[in-house]
Design an enzyme around this catalytic site. Sequence first.
Site, mmCIF file in Angstrom:
data_model
loop_
_atom_site.group_PDB
_atom_site.id
_atom_site.type_symbol
_atom_site.label_atom_id
_atom_site.label_comp_id
_atom_site.label_asym_id
_atom_site.label_seq_id
_atom_site.Cartn_x
_atom_site.Cartn_y
_atom_site.Cartn_z
ATOM 1 N N GLY A 7 0.666 -1.092 0.191
ATOM 2 C CA GLY A 7 0.026 0.128 0.014
ATOM 3 C C GLY A 7 0.918 1.395 0.054
ATOM 4 N N VAL A 11 -0.576 6.424 4.258
ATOM 5 C CA VAL A 11 0.077 5.635 5.497
ATOM 6 C C VAL A 11 1.368 4.966 5.011
ATOM 7 C CG1 VAL A 11 -0.091 4.099 7.186
ATOM 8 C CG2 VAL A 11 -1.729 5.477 7.052
ATOM 9 N N GLY A 12 1.025 4.122 3.982
ATOM 10 C CA GLY A 12 2.289 3.446 3.386
ATOM 11 C C GLY A 12 3.418 4.253 3.048
ATOM 12 N N ASP A 31 2.013 -1.446 -4.469
ATOM 13 C CA ASP A 31 0.377 -1.305 -4.530
ATOM 14 C C ASP A 31 -0.261 -1.727 -5.773
ATOM 15 O OD1 ASP A 31 -1.019 1.407 -3.152
ATOM 16 O OD2 ASP A 31 -1.864 0.905 -5.061
ATOM 17 N N ARG A 86 -20.281 -0.034 7.418
ATOM 18 C CA ARG A 86 -19.220 -0.402 8.072
ATOM 19 C C ARG A 86 -18.953 -1.934 7.699
ATOM 20 N NH1 ARG A 86 -16.209 -0.270 12.715
ATOM 21 N NH2 ARG A 86 -15.853 -2.426 13.496
ATOM 22 N N THR A 117 -4.337 -1.859 8.341
ATOM 23 C CA THR A 117 -5.454 -1.424 7.641
ATOM 24 C C THR A 117 -6.644 -1.802 8.579
ATOM 25 O OG1 THR A 117 -4.617 -2.227 5.388
ATOM 26 C CG2 THR A 117 -6.861 -2.360 5.834
ATOM 27 N N HIS A 173 -9.442 -1.013 18.729
ATOM 28 C CA HIS A 173 -9.089 0.284 18.179
ATOM 29 C C HIS A 173 -10.247 0.975 17.455
ATOM 30 C CE1 HIS A 173 -6.551 3.124 16.084
ATOM 31 N NE2 HIS A 173 -6.735 2.816 15.208
HETATM 32 P P1 NAI Z 1 -4.949 5.694 1.041
HETATM 33 O O1 NAI Z 1 -6.205 5.396 0.358
HETATM 34 O O2 NAI Z 1 -4.199 6.888 0.988
HETATM 35 O O3 NAI Z 1 -3.962 4.238 0.745
HETATM 36 C C1 NAI Z 1 -4.393 2.976 0.590
HETATM 37 C C2 NAI Z 1 -3.639 2.443 -0.698
HETATM 38 O O4 NAI Z 1 -3.847 1.014 -0.647
HETATM 39 C C3 NAI Z 1 -3.897 2.885 -1.967
HETATM 40 O O5 NAI Z 1 -2.771 3.510 -2.607
HETATM 41 C C4 NAI Z 1 -4.475 2.002 -2.811
HETATM 42 O O6 NAI Z 1 -4.259 1.991 -4.111
HETATM 43 C C5 NAI Z 1 -3.772 0.642 -1.984
HETATM 44 N N1 NAI Z 1 -4.442 -0.445 -2.439
HETATM 45 C C6 NAI Z 1 -5.960 -0.750 -2.443
HETATM 46 N N2 NAI Z 1 -6.329 -1.959 -2.761
HETATM 47 C C7 NAI Z 1 -5.028 -2.684 -2.868
HETATM 48 C C8 NAI Z 1 -4.580 -4.087 -3.117
HETATM 49 N N3 NAI Z 1 -5.473 -4.913 -3.279
HETATM 50 N N4 NAI Z 1 -3.166 -4.391 -3.044
HETATM 51 C C9 NAI Z 1 -2.537 -3.429 -2.786
HETATM 52 N N5 NAI Z 1 -2.520 -2.097 -2.559
HETATM 53 C C10 NAI Z 1 -4.064 -1.587 -2.523
HETATM 54 O O7 NAI Z 1 -5.319 5.106 2.659
HETATM 55 P P2 NAI Z 1 -4.118 5.651 3.946
HETATM 56 O O8 NAI Z 1 -4.762 6.657 4.658
HETATM 57 O O9 NAI Z 1 -3.038 5.179 3.909
HETATM 58 O O10 NAI Z 1 -4.804 4.312 4.836
HETATM 59 C C11 NAI Z 1 -4.539 2.893 4.531
HETATM 60 C C12 NAI Z 1 -5.285 2.056 5.728
HETATM 61 O O11 NAI Z 1 -4.891 2.222 7.111
HETATM 62 C C13 NAI Z 1 -6.863 2.225 6.005
HETATM 63 O O12 NAI Z 1 -7.359 1.222 5.929
HETATM 64 C C14 NAI Z 1 -6.747 3.239 7.099
HETATM 65 O O13 NAI Z 1 -8.148 3.163 7.754
HETATM 66 C C15 NAI Z 1 -5.786 2.448 8.016
HETATM 67 N N6 NAI Z 1 -5.420 3.326 9.072
HETATM 68 C C16 NAI Z 1 -5.347 2.878 10.294
HETATM 69 C C17 NAI Z 1 -4.729 3.389 11.285
HETATM 70 C C18 NAI Z 1 -4.516 2.612 12.743
HETATM 71 O O14 NAI Z 1 -4.291 3.371 13.740
HETATM 72 N N7 NAI Z 1 -4.360 1.419 12.670
HETATM 73 C C19 NAI Z 1 -4.267 4.801 11.215
HETATM 74 C C20 NAI Z 1 -4.459 5.452 10.114
HETATM 75 C C21 NAI Z 1 -4.911 4.531 8.903
#
Ligand code: NAI
EC number: 1.1.1.37
Length: 306
Positions: A7, A11-12, A31, A86, A117, A173
Amino acid sequence: AKISVVGAGNVGATTVQRLAELELGEIVMTDIVEGLPQGKALDLMQAGAIKGYDTSIIGTNDYADIADSDLVIITAGIARKPGMTREDLIRTNSKIITEVSKNIAKYAPESIVINVTNPLDIITYVAMKSTGFETKKVFGMSGVLDSGRFASFIAEELKCSKKDVQAMVIGGHGDLMVPLPQYTTVSGIPLTDLLPHDKIARLVERTVNGGAEIVELLKQGSAFYAPSAAVVSMAEAVIKDSKRILPASAYLEGQYGQEGIYFGVPVKLGASGVEEILELELDESQYETLRKSSETIRNVISQLEI
Ligand code: NAI
């Protein structure tokens, strides 16, 4: 060491930036979107010439490139969109993470896996089941972020350095996280000696809503600077085998009265993953919240098709 980040979103990519600056080892970022991880990797490589790091960063759409990683960090998935329930989100992200996990098992069978995630405790369970890895090798990032937020609010309230605050947040969480003021200290001084009860209660409430507060301000997307910092501190503990005691979403086998689910507890993190789960005495109301959150998690897990 070799670290892969699945990803290349907010975040990634920020996680890769922080890892690169620490020079912990070579990095692979994958990704599903073509060009995205390649472009960001190139940008981050060039930053090394300016910031002064020599970390190798490869961007790819091919899982074969994660081969023999020591650590894989999962940040792939989608965020909840308007109109999406959800349950829809759980179904979609659990499908994505099932596929991601199968590739991790195929190409990096010896790796430690940290999941980011959401919904965190559910998806971490999905990752453990579909990699088929030992439970201690798969865990999730939640409490380090939530504790960081709690510590930041405490430092602001006390007008003191954040560096001296040691906070602890456990549980699911989300809305049902359990901040633990009685296990939170400032340079060894119990928080409960430094602030009155009602002030602490307000900071606890703000911590529980910490993610939502940011989502509301941003209007699109969600937090990623603190989340990436949190997962990198866990990654560093694994790579350096430093045995840090940090909260993490870990697989419970009787601890805190729970079995067969993941939620946040204090653990000892080292090269083999979760090396120990620490059990703390809690207040009755804190136990009650833990029971509620574990029930919710258990219900969702029982309906998953994995
Ligand atoms: P984002 O939308 O910026 O990035 C997600 C990435 O995953 C995108 O680049 C997308 O193309 C990629 N992706 C989608 N399907 C895929 C697949 N099948 N294979 C590979 N890559 C794929 O989202 P962000 O902000 O980076 O958040 C990512 C995740 O982290 C979300 O689920 C979010 O809720 C979670 N998160 C968790 C936190 C925690 O405390 N555990 C804190 C912040 C975010």
